[in-house]
Motif scaffolding. Structure first.
Motif, PDB file in Angstrom:
ATOM      1  N   ILE A   1      28.280  15.719  63.883  1.00  0.00           N
ATOM      2  CA  ILE A   1      27.033  14.965  63.740  1.00  0.00           C
ATOM      3  C   ILE A   1      26.596  14.961  62.279  1.00  0.00           C
ATOM      4  N   ALA A   2      26.682  16.099  61.619  1.00  0.00           N
ATOM      5  CA  ALA A   2      26.304  16.174  60.207  1.00  0.00           C
ATOM      6  C   ALA A   2      27.171  15.271  59.346  1.00  0.00           C
ATOM      7  N   GLU A   3      28.421  15.075  59.758  1.00  0.00           N
ATOM      8  CA  GLU A   3      29.345  14.209  59.022  1.00  0.00           C
ATOM      9  C   GLU A   3      29.147  12.728  59.336  1.00  0.00           C
ATOM     10  N   GLN A   4      28.343  12.426  60.346  1.00  0.00           N
ATOM     11  CA  GLN A   4      28.118  11.037  60.754  1.00  0.00           C
ATOM     12  C   GLN A   4      29.446  10.333  61.086  1.00  0.00           C
ATOM     13  N   VAL A   5      30.272  11.014  61.853  1.00  0.00           N
ATOM     14  CA  VAL A   5      31.608  10.494  62.140  1.00  0.00           C
ATOM     15  C   VAL A   5      31.542   9.316  63.113  1.00  0.00           C
ATOM     16  N   ARG A   6      32.564   8.490  63.024  1.00  0.00           N
ATOM     17  CA  ARG A   6      32.729   7.376  63.959  1.00  0.00           C
ATOM     18  C   ARG A   6      34.074   7.431  64.683  1.00  0.00           C
ATOM     19  N   VAL A   7      35.088   7.918  63.993  1.00  0.00           N
ATOM     20  CA  VAL A   7      36.423   8.004  64.580  1.00  0.00           C
ATOM     21  C   VAL A   7      36.917   9.440  64.428  1.00  0.00           C
ATOM     22  N   VAL A   8      37.278  10.051  65.559  1.00  0.00           N
ATOM     23  CA  VAL A   8      37.738  11.442  65.572  1.00  0.00           C
ATOM     24  C   VAL A   8      39.071  11.512  66.294  1.00  0.00           C
ATOM     25  N   VAL A   9      40.013  12.254  65.710  1.00  0.00           N
ATOM     26  CA  VAL A   9      41.285  12.553  66.350  1.00  0.00           C
ATOM     27  C   VAL A   9      41.254  14.006  66.803  1.00  0.00           C
ATOM     28  N   GLU A  10      41.636  14.234  68.047  1.00  0.00           N
ATOM     29  CA  GLU A  10      41.694  15.593  68.591  1.00  0.00           C
ATOM     30  C   GLU A  10      43.115  15.884  69.045  1.00  0.00           C
ATOM     31  N   ILE A  11      43.631  17.039  68.654  1.00  0.00           N
ATOM     32  CA  ILE A  11      44.966  17.456  69.082  1.00  0.00           C
ATOM     33  C   ILE A  11      44.802  18.609  70.058  1.00  0.00           C
ATOM     34  N   GLY A  12      45.196  18.375  71.300  1.00  0.00           N
ATOM     35  CA  GLY A  12      45.056  19.366  72.354  1.00  0.00           C
ATOM     36  C   GLY A  12      43.843  19.070  73.212  1.00  0.00           C
ATOM     37  N   LEU A  13      44.042  18.886  74.504  1.00  0.00           N
ATOM     38  CA  LEU A  13      42.933  18.582  75.414  1.00  0.00           C
ATOM     39  C   LEU A  13      42.661  19.739  76.362  1.00  0.00           C
ATOM     40  N   ALA A  14      43.702  20.278  76.989  1.00  0.00           N
ATOM     41  CA  ALA A  14      43.565  21.390  77.939  1.00  0.00           C
ATOM     42  C   ALA A  14      42.493  21.074  78.988  1.00  0.00           C
ATOM     43  N   TYR A  15      41.420  21.890  79.051  1.00  0.00           N
ATOM     44  CA  TYR A  15      40.399  21.702  80.081  1.00  0.00           C
ATOM     45  C   TYR A  15      39.229  20.829  79.622  1.00  0.00           C
ATOM     46  N   GLY A  16      39.250  20.375  78.382  1.00  0.00           N
ATOM     47  CA  GLY A  16      38.298  19.358  77.955  1.00  0.00           C
ATOM     48  C   GLY A  16      37.005  19.841  77.341  1.00  0.00           C
ATOM     49  N   SER A  17      36.842  21.140  77.115  1.00  0.00           N
ATOM     50  CA  SER A  17      35.555  21.616  76.603  1.00  0.00           C
ATOM     51  C   SER A  17      35.273  21.077  75.198  1.00  0.00           C
ATOM     52  N   SER A  18      36.255  21.101  74.315  1.00  0.00           N
ATOM     53  CA  SER A  18      36.035  20.571  72.963  1.00  0.00           C
ATOM     54  C   SER A  18      35.906  19.055  72.981  1.00  0.00           C
ATOM     55  N   ALA A  19      36.640  18.401  73.868  1.00  0.00           N
ATOM     56  CA  ALA A  19      36.547  16.941  73.966  1.00  0.00           C
ATOM     57  C   ALA A  19      35.140  16.500  74.366  1.00  0.00           C
ATOM     58  N   LEU A  20      34.514  17.237  75.272  1.00  0.00           N
ATOM     59  CA  LEU A  20      33.147  16.899  75.669  1.00  0.00           C
ATOM     60  C   LEU A  20      32.176  17.092  74.509  1.00  0.00           C
TER      61      LEU A  20
ATOM     62  N   PRO B   1      28.436   1.875  67.407  1.00  0.00           N
ATOM     63  CA  PRO B   1      29.093   1.019  68.402  1.00  0.00           C
ATOM     64  C   PRO B   1      30.613   1.039  68.307  1.00  0.00           C
ATOM     65  N   GLU B   2      31.155   1.347  67.125  1.00  0.00           N
ATOM     66  CA  GLU B   2      32.605   1.359  66.931  1.00  0.00           C
ATOM     67  C   GLU B   2      33.204   2.753  67.107  1.00  0.00           C
ATOM     68  N   ALA B   3      32.471   3.670  67.698  1.00  0.00           N
ATOM     69  CA  ALA B   3      32.941   5.047  67.861  1.00  0.00           C
ATOM     70  C   ALA B   3      34.235   5.091  68.671  1.00  0.00           C
ATOM     71  N   LYS B   4      35.116   6.015  68.261  1.00  0.00           N
ATOM     72  CA  LYS B   4      36.411   6.154  68.927  1.00  0.00           C
ATOM     73  C   LYS B   4      36.831   7.609  68.891  1.00  0.00           C
ATOM     74  N   HIS B   5      37.336   8.088  70.008  1.00  0.00           N
ATOM     75  CA  HIS B   5      37.820   9.465  70.147  1.00  0.00           C
ATOM     76  C   HIS B   5      39.248   9.393  70.674  1.00  0.00           C
ATOM     77  N   LEU B   6      40.207   9.685  69.815  1.00  0.00           N
ATOM     78  CA  LEU B   6      41.620   9.643  70.183  1.00  0.00           C
ATOM     79  C   LEU B   6      42.112  11.066  70.404  1.00  0.00           C
ATOM     80  N   ILE B   7      42.633  11.323  71.601  1.00  0.00           N
ATOM     81  CA  ILE B   7      43.107  12.651  71.973  1.00  0.00           C
ATOM     82  C   ILE B   7      44.617  12.594  72.160  1.00  0.00           C
ATOM     83  N   ILE B   8      45.311  13.573  71.582  1.00  0.00           N
ATOM     84  CA  ILE B   8      46.769  13.639  71.702  1.00  0.00           C
ATOM     85  C   ILE B   8      47.135  14.939  72.407  1.00  0.00           C
ATOM     86  N   ASP B   9      47.791  14.814  73.557  1.00  0.00           N
ATOM     87  CA  ASP B   9      48.180  16.003  74.322  1.00  0.00           C
ATOM     88  C   ASP B   9      49.325  15.630  75.256  1.00  0.00           C
TER      89      ASP B   9
END
Length: 216
Positions: free
Chosen positions: A45-64, A76-84
């Protein structure tokens, strides 16, 4: 309201765990603790991000937590790409948590090894504002992930890692920190996460300027 739904899903997962696990006690062992999830959310939030890449999903706590950050910012253009590549081993519990939180349209899950998916994303000119890394802890896999993330995350962006207490992870991080100009960023409160700012412009070190890093 979506933000309320996400927070309720986070609370439910933290308090009761997922409906299915690989083995007894696996959620507590594998999932990012709630306080660290809060720290990750606040960083993004402090970074004002719009697009985030996450490596590793497992049970989803960090993804949430990442989803909460993106929805809170309201871009409106926010995107969350998860690779697992191994979500099936978790019986798709992580993706189920994402769907239950109403985040399925915001998130894309690539069921591939990150070491193979990331170079393709770089070749497709994808640009992210930040990345969260909690995938393989094997040294060469972590090193390859970080190599391609420094190409994919914009100059000046943020890369956050879990489990740097493991020597295999820390050694990969230290090479790039010492030789490619990454700067560790402070995180408020106690956390096992480490956050690094990429240099702006990107640093491409000369082989002649190589600095030993394994004992630094």
């Amino acid at each position: 309201m979506l933000l309320t739904t996400i927070r309720r899903a986070r609370r439910e997962l933290a308090d009761h765990g997922p409906r299915r696990t690989r083995a007894e006690g696996d959620f507590a062992c594998v999932a990012l603790p709630e306080s660290d999830c809060d720290a990750l959310r606040d960083l993004l939030i402090a970074e004002q991000v719009r697009v985030v890449v996450e490596i590793g999903l497992a049970y989803g706590s960090s993804a949430l937590a990442i989803g909460e950050a993106l929805v809170s910012l309201g871009a409106p253009e926010a995107k969350h790409l998860i690779i697992d590549a191994y979500q099936a081993r978790f019986q798709d519990a992580g993706w189920e948590a994402i769907a239950a939180a109403g985040l399925a349209t915001l998130c894309t899950l690539l069921k591939e090894r990150s070491q193979l998916a990331l170079p393709r994303l770089v070749s497709e000119d994808m640009v992210a504002d930040a990345a969260f890394v909690d995938g393989s802890h094997v040294f060469h896999n972590v090193f390859v992930d970080l190599y391609f993330l420094r190409e994919l995350v914009r100059p000046g962006g943020l890369i956050v890692l879990d489990d740097c207490q493991w020597p295999s992870v820390l050694t990969a991080v230290r090479y790039i920190e010492v030789n490619a100009g990454w700067q560790q960023q402070p995180i408020d409160g106690p956390t096992r996460l480490r956050s690094f700012r990429l240099p702006r412009p990107r640093v491409e070190p000369s082989f002649e300027a190589f600095r030993p890093f394994w004992n630094s």
